[in-house]
Design an enzyme around this catalytic site. Structure first.
Site, PDB file in Angstrom:
ATOM      1  CB  SER A  78      -5.601  -1.096  -0.332  1.00  0.00           C
ATOM      2  OG  SER A  78      -5.241  -0.068   0.549  1.00  0.00           O
ATOM      3  N   GLY A 130      -6.717   5.577   5.707  1.00  0.00           N
ATOM      4  CA  GLY A 130      -6.246   6.450   4.643  1.00  0.00           C
ATOM      5  C   GLY A 130      -6.639   7.896   4.865  1.00  0.00           C
ATOM      6  CD  GLU A 151      -2.759  -1.207   2.477  1.00  0.00           C
ATOM      7  OE1 GLU A 151      -3.713  -0.415   2.575  1.00  0.00           O
ATOM      8  OE2 GLU A 151      -2.446  -2.025   3.369  1.00  0.00           O
ATOM      9  CG  ASP A 199     -13.644  -1.386   6.132  1.00  0.00           C
ATOM     10  OD1 ASP A 199     -13.948  -0.188   6.287  1.00  0.00           O
ATOM     11  OD2 ASP A 199     -12.551  -1.751   5.655  1.00  0.00           O
ATOM     12  CE1 TYR A 213      -7.125   4.124  -0.399  1.00  0.00           C
ATOM     13  CE2 TYR A 213      -6.786   2.088  -1.605  1.00  0.00           C
ATOM     14  CZ  TYR A 213      -6.917   2.768  -0.413  1.00  0.00           C
ATOM     15  OH  TYR A 213      -6.838   2.089   0.767  1.00  0.00           O
ATOM     16  NE  ARG A 238     -12.473   2.628   6.535  1.00  0.00           N
ATOM     17  CZ  ARG A 238     -11.360   2.387   5.861  1.00  0.00           C
ATOM     18  NH1 ARG A 238     -10.373   3.260   5.837  1.00  0.00           N
ATOM     19  NH2 ARG A 238     -11.221   1.249   5.200  1.00  0.00           N
ATOM     20  CG  ASN A 241      -8.991  -0.284   7.676  1.00  0.00           C
ATOM     21  OD1 ASN A 241      -8.247  -0.805   6.870  1.00  0.00           O
ATOM     22  ND2 ASN A 241     -10.312  -0.406   7.610  1.00  0.00           N
ATOM     23  CD  GLU A 275     -10.303  -6.062   5.629  1.00  0.00           C
ATOM     24  OE1 GLU A 275      -9.574  -5.046   5.620  1.00  0.00           O
ATOM     25  OE2 GLU A 275     -10.468  -6.780   4.628  1.00  0.00           O
TER      26      GLU A 275
END
Length: 335
Positions: free
Chosen positions: A166, A297, A38, A277, A236, A275, A293, A291
């Site tokens: 990602s 990002g 990433e 998901d 992205y 964060r 994070n 998941e």
């Protein structure tokens, strides 16, 4: 979470920043780039963070541990670190351990929470032990019985590397014949590969801030990618992916997702920000954790800044507030 609580968070951020002397932050290193798959996104995130801090008058400097030996952090004489690394060697507890040894405060979760969250299998085991909903899963190997995997998890199912983010190396498998190739793709990026039941429904994400009893959830975001494919490009670089904040879902659904995400965050011992998901099953309306994070990002397409904006906080203020949390960071914290 109610809108009142979200507004209260925004108010607390503004109050904090109004009394913050940026000189108290000292010389700040922004870690960006790194060595993971990433790297490209980390460079985008890190440069955004760096420019935001500079715009606020912070003495901030970029540092790429993918190009420089991390031991050079000592000679740079940084007072604190903003971690904008994603994936392995940046989000997995390794750089956090080094920074702890150097007595350098940093943004994000500590060694233990970072190491737990980077491993999708271990993360699920922690969540399941805490009674939190996450899709059925199993670890795959080259010797896995593909028919047995399908019998256990059903179709479609998701195959992905256990330590990548990602959507790198991810495959949505529609038939048992597709499993070997999906495994090989994921195994090419990671020795540990996970397969999980594919939940069909709304794709959501929920940013989280704070630590322990003071942790709280920000507004939920609904993600609508083209062809329902939220891959690396659509995450992205595509302008076709739609993000809804507010989600348009019933308030009780948003609150249920926020409560689940917050419980997931606390179970892993995360701090500063993160964060979660989540997938919302279209048949049952039940949310499932995918998941966590721990170094989200911060690009132009990123989701935490989007949620913060909905709560009244712009990008630069969010970055400065996150960095300011290091002023109270306890030395030697493992969380």
């Amino acid at each position: 979470m109610s809108e009142h609580i979200l507004s209260a968070w925004g108010g607390r951020v503004k109050s904090r920043l109004a009394s913050l002397d940026v000189k108290s932050l000292g010389r700040v290193g922004v870690l960006l780039g790194g060595r993971s798959g990433e790297r490209e996104i980390s460079l985008l995130s890190g440069n955004g963070v760096l420019q935001a801090l500079l715009s606020k008058g912070v003495d901030a400097h970029g540092f790429d541990p993918g190009l420089r030996n991390p031991t050079e952090l000592v000679s740079e004489k940084f007072d604190r670190i903003f971690i904008s690394l994603h994936g392995r060697y940046g989000e997995d507890g390794t750089i956090q351990g080094l920074l702890d040894l150097l007595d350098l405060p940093y943004t994000g979760s500590g060694v233990l929470a970072s190491a737990l969250a980077i491993d999708k299998i271990v993360t699920k085991q922690v969540w399941i032990s805490n009674g939190l909903a996450t899709p059925e899963f199993e670890e795959l190997t080259a010797n896995s019985d593909w028919n047995a995997v399908v019998k256990h998890l059903g179709l479609p199912l998701i195959v992905k590397p256990a330590h990548e983010g990602s959507s790198l190396g991810l495959t949505k498998v529609q038939s048992v014949d597709e499993l070997p190739a999906a495994y090989q793709l994921a195994a090419g990026l990671d020795k540990k590969v996970i397969a999980e039941t594919c939940i069909i429904g709304d794709e959501l994400t929920c940013p989280l801030v704070g630590q322990g009893s003071n942790a709280e959830a920000l507004p939920v975001i609904k993600i609508i990618p083209p062809q329902a494919n939220y891959d690396f490009h659509n995450k992205y670089f595509s302008d076709e992916t739609q993000y809804l904040c507010p989600t348009g879902l019933a308030s009780e659904v948003n609150e249920r997702v926020q409560a689940l995400a917050l419980a997931a965050y606390k179970a892993l011992g995360c701090r500063t920000w993160g964060r979660a998901d989540v997938m919302l099953d279209q048949k049952t309306g039940k949310p499932y954790l995918l998941e966590m994070n721990t170094s989200p990002g911060m690009t132009s397409h990123s989701l935490v800044p989007m949620a913060a904006k909905a709560a009244g906080i712009d990008y630069a203020d969010l970055v400065l507030w996150l960095l300011s949390q290091t002023l109270e960071q306890k030395e030697g914290a493992l969380a």
